[in-house]
Design an enzyme around this catalytic site. Structure first.
Site, PDB file in Angstrom:
ATOM      1  N   SER A 742      18.492 -12.941  80.209  1.00 42.42           N
ATOM      2  CA  SER A 742      17.525 -13.628  81.071  1.00 42.42           C
ATOM      3  C   SER A 742      16.078 -13.295  80.741  1.00 42.42           C
ATOM      4  O   SER A 742      15.167 -13.887  81.323  1.00 42.42           O
ATOM      5  CB  SER A 742      17.806 -13.294  82.534  1.00 42.42           C
ATOM      6  OG  SER A 742      17.681 -11.904  82.769  1.00 42.42           O
ATOM      7  N   LYS A 785      16.543 -12.105  92.301  1.00 44.35           N
ATOM      8  CA  LYS A 785      15.320 -12.108  91.503  1.00 44.35           C
ATOM      9  C   LYS A 785      14.160 -12.732  92.276  1.00 44.35           C
ATOM     10  O   LYS A 785      13.022 -12.226  92.232  1.00 44.35           O
ATOM     11  CB  LYS A 785      15.563 -12.864  90.201  1.00 44.35           C
ATOM     12  CG  LYS A 785      16.563 -12.199  89.263  1.00 44.35           C
ATOM     13  CD  LYS A 785      16.816 -13.057  88.036  1.00 44.35           C
ATOM     14  CE  LYS A 785      17.815 -12.405  87.099  1.00 44.35           C
ATOM     15  NZ  LYS A 785      18.112 -13.220  85.906  1.00 44.35           N
TER      16      LYS A 785
END
Length: 851
Positions: A742, A785
């Site tokens: 990511s 996140k």
């Protein structure tokens, strides 16, 4: 030694002094030697001697050897036994000593002590005739009726014992083969007599006197055996064994005690049989229990298997085969209980209410297998307890962290010593019902070892199609676990085996937002801390703005454990002030003036000017309630642990902010890049995993292939970004291992900022996987996140376009405060990351040339 036909012992014998035992002629004795004179006798006489004569020593009973060579010898017993040393074994632990195996030959009398050192030596006179032991002649005329009476009692005693035992059969043969003159000494050494009685037999030099003294001892043992056989007559056929021969008084007392214990055990077995027959266990389990009970009745209580079988039957009786609690199925009441116990967690509450609704429609519904996955401190374990409270069921927690033995789940087989059932069966025995709520805590931290894989053992437990007949190794019969509501907790699914994860219904429990933490603090944490510290709301006030300051400046976590600890520290500091104030009210004359400086942060703003100007008021107790503001936070908790440093760290090119997921929740992650003259090498630091390293190579490859398109040059002005240039990528917090795909878009943005010389927007964070063609692929952990970016004060978040569906899990007020950029390719990422966009250069000129 030989003089005519008679066998004689030496006239001078070294003496071995013993105190604890008596050696009789014809018997064998093992004795330990550790005193100085006896040790010297063994070394000088037995170990160095080479003839048979050197192995013959005199054993003196009832005499202790002095512990020092300087001490005088005590008075020696008049009669001793000449013995043959058969074996000598030496050892240095725990101290130097020898162990002697000696066999008695005959009696002797000490005539004169010849020397005392290094070991005593005496002139002796032999009292017994050794040739009587070597021939088989029986002088019946000399022995007469006394010998016949002794022989009759000896045979009667031996025949009362179990002749199948080899030692008893050998003793019976000795009675017929040995001369009767030797039998009194031999039988006295075999039966359990005291040392004093053996000493009297040794001192009896005349044969008739020995017979007269030994016959009462035999009669005493015979009577004791008769009494013992009478008390055990009912078990004589099942329990034949050699009975220890003890004095009559002890046997009578012991037999009465044992008889009482047997009656009590018999009553217990009867009660156990009644419980087994009246229990509601399955037909197979009942059959096994009755078979084991039948074996138990035939088994002697002294056998180790007796206790194991009895424990097994007691466990089978105690298990809740058909005993269960009635569920509370009122959905409205359940909703109230869940809302009162926990704030937020809408997914969990919805799933529990769904289960209750289905249970109302279908009564024999199997218990679901739930798995709560989320960071620590978000309430996974406590919500399991609330679910049990809502359903009205018993609750049992099984901690699986660090378990590495599959026997902890399935139990041990009863063939092993110390076997016991597994934790599942033990938990059912503890709660006493067959439909509890089982919380399998930390299921992601199971370990493997040589004892098996406990995660594989859980496959049967957590499979709704199999756990109706779960077989524990200890029980060895099937038990129904289908009514148990299993709830597993984990911080991550990465370490859970796929087969086990497939059997569970995973429910994600994300971290809390700042607003949720404030609500949790004021609804649950602060009242709990006030109660634990003996404070009341009239003594302390913590405004919401203060709680928000604690969350943002002193904690950075997905859960609320650190927040709870900080609130506890505040309550302890206030408790000190309250206690000091009470002390000052009781003794106002001894108040300390300097204490007012510590209390001024707790006084309201209206009272502060007065307290500072009037020093006399500083000695007074603090005004109630004590208000906790930012000044008080700094004094109690110290300076802030976390600062909002995002904008400061993005003050130069080559820095970008990424978003990472950890088992502890979401985190923001800085990526830094620099270039220098070199040979075109790419250096990566920060404890990166292989996947993240590959993302870095992908990013630099994509930028090199698109350098002309975006007019990106290195320090030398070349479009080949690695031409005579080294690039260093660093991920701070180097002690923390980082991995995953990511960070791809963050690395591209960081390098684009470095080579273009432009700053990345300070309020932008991003996450997403990249490909070599410049596409942005979806990633996981979007909610955690986003919450991490929200906690850090960021306003704009770049996520992959295919992750748009994950935004629905985020609270509405959080989405309203953030701006989301959905990117499908790296062009869109770069345009959103820089002010004014990151336009492609030279495309217009290229088109004009084509025309």
């Amino acid at each position: 030694m030989a003089a005519g036909s008679a066998i004689q012992i030496p006239s001078r014998l070294p003496l071995l002094l013993t105190h604890e035992s008596v050696l009789l002629p014809g018997s064998t004795m093992r004795t330990s030697v550790d005193s100085p004179r006896n040790m010297q006798l063994v070394r000088s006489r037995l170990l160095k001697g080479t003839s048979l004569r050197s192995t013959i020593i005199g054993v003196i009973p009832n005499t202790s050897d002095p512990t020092s060579d300087c001490d005088d010898l005590p008075n020696l017993h008049r009669i001793g036994t000449a013995a043959l040393a058969v074996q000598v074994v030496g050892s240095n632990w725990p101290k130097p000593h020898y162990t002697l195996l000696v066999t008695g030959l005959c009696r002797f009398q000490i005539l004169q002590l010849l020397k005392e050192k290094p070991y005593p030596v005496a002139e002796v006179q032999q009292l017994d005739r050794l040739e009587q032991f070597t021939n088989g002649h029986k002088s019946e005329e000399e022995l007469g009726e006394l010998s016949e009476q002794f022989y009759k009692y000896a045979v009667q005693l031996v025949e009362m014992l179990d002749m199948s035992v080899p030692a008893v059969a050998k003793l019976r043969r000795l009675l017929d083969n040995l001369p009767r003159e030797a039998l009194p000494d031999i039988l006295t050494s075999i039966i359990r007599t005291t040392n004093q009685e053996k000493l009297q037999i040794l001192d009896a030099v005349r044969l008739e006197e020995r017979f007269k003294m030994t016959i009462p001892l035999l009669v005493r043992q015979i009577e004791g055996l008769k009494l013992l056989q009478k008390t055990r007559k009912s078990k004589q056929d099942d329990d034949k064994r050699v009975v220890a021969i003890r004095p009559n008084r002890r046997i009578s007392h012991g037999s009465i005690t044992e008889d009482e214990e047997e009656e009590e055990d018999h009553d217990d077995v009867v009660m156990l049989e009644k419980k087994i027959r009246t229990s509601s266990m399955s037909e197979q389990a009942l059959k096994v229990c009755l078979k084991e009970l039948k074996r138990l009745k035939k088994m002697p209580q002294s056998m180790p298997e007796y206790a194991l079988t009895r424990n097994y039957l007691e466990l089978m009786v105690e298990l809740p085969w058909n005993k269960s609690t009635k569920d509370r199925l009122e959905i409205r009441a359940a909703r109230i209980v869940l809302d009162n116990d926990h704030y937020a967690m809408e997914k969990l509450k919805k799933r529990v209410l769904e289960y209750l609704a289905v249970r109302q429609l279908k009564h024999n519904l199997k218990g679901p297998i739930l798995c709560f996955v989320g960071p620590p401190g978000v309430g996974k374990t406590s919500v399991g307890r609330s679910i049990a409270k809502t359903l009205g069921r018993e609750f049992h927690r099984i901690a699986l962290g660090g378990v590495c033995d599959q026997s902890d789940i399935r139990g041990h087989r009863r063939t092993y010593v110390g076997s016991m059932p597994g934790r599942i069966i033990n938990g059912l025995k503890t709660v006493g019902v067959n439909n509890p709520v089982f919380l399998l805590d930390e299921v992601d931290k199971l370990a493997k070892s040589l004892q098996g894989d406990p995660a594989a053992a859980l496959l049967e437990v957590l499979d709704p199609e199999q756990n109706h007949s779960f077989t524990d190794h200890y029980l060895n019969v099937a038990f129904d676990l289908s009514q148990v509501l299993f709830i597993a907790t984990a911080n991550t699914t990465a370490t859970i085996p796929p087969a086990l994860l497939d059997r569970m219904e995973v429910i994600q429990v994300p971290g809390y937002t700042q607003e949720e933490k404030i609500e949790i603090a004021h609804r649950h944490l602060i009242p709990k801390q006030l109660e634990q510290h003996g404070l009341t709301p009239q003594q302390i006030q913590i405004p919401q703005v203060t709680t928000s300051g604690i969350i943002t400046r002193y904690t950075r976590e997905a859960g609320v454990r650190a927040l709870d600890r900080k609130l506890g520290a505040i309550c302890r500091a206030v408790a000190v002030k309250v206690a000091e104030g009470q002390h000052k009210e009781a003794k106002p004359d001894h108040a300390e003036v300097g204490e007012g400086e510590d209390c001024k942060e707790h006084i309201t703003e209206d009272a502060k000017p007065e307290s500072i100007s009037d020093t006399a008021d500083l000695a007074l107790p603090p005004e109630m309630p004590i208000l906790i503001d930012f000044h008080a936070l700094k004094d109690i908790l110290g300076p802030p642990m976390y600062d909002m440093e995002v904008s400061e760290r993005l003050s130069q090119p080559g820095v970008a902010i990424g978003l990472a997921w950890t088992p502890l929740g979401g985190e923001i992650m800085f990526v830094e890049a620099s270039q220098m003259d070199g040979e075109g090498q790419l250096t990566l630091t920060g404890q990166l995993g292989d996947v993240m390293k590959e993302s870095a190579h992908l990013a630099i490859s994509w930028l090199r292939s698109n350098a002309k398109r975006y007019q990106l040059t290195n320090a030398c002005g070349s479009f080949d970004l690695l031409d005579n240039t080294d690039i260093h990528l660093h991920f701070p917090a180097g002690a923390v291992t980082k991995d995953g795909p990511s960070a791809g878009v963050t690395i591209v943005t960081c390098l684009a900022s470095l080579f273009s010389g432009r700053l990345v927007c300070s309020d932008v964070a991003m996450t997403g996987e990249i490909t070599l063609r410049g596409l942005v692929l979806p990633v996981g952990g979007i909610k955690d996140k986003v919450l991490a970016a929200h906690r850090a004060g960021l306003k704009r978040i770049i996520i992959p376009q295919r992750n748009e569906k994950d935004l629905e899990e985020i609270a509405v007020h959080v989405r309203q405060e953030l701006t989301f950029v959905l990117a499908g390719c790296l062009d869109e990422v770069l345009n959103a990351a820089f002010d004014g966009g990151f336009a492609v250069k030279g495309r217009l000129e290229h088109l004009n040339s084509k025309l």
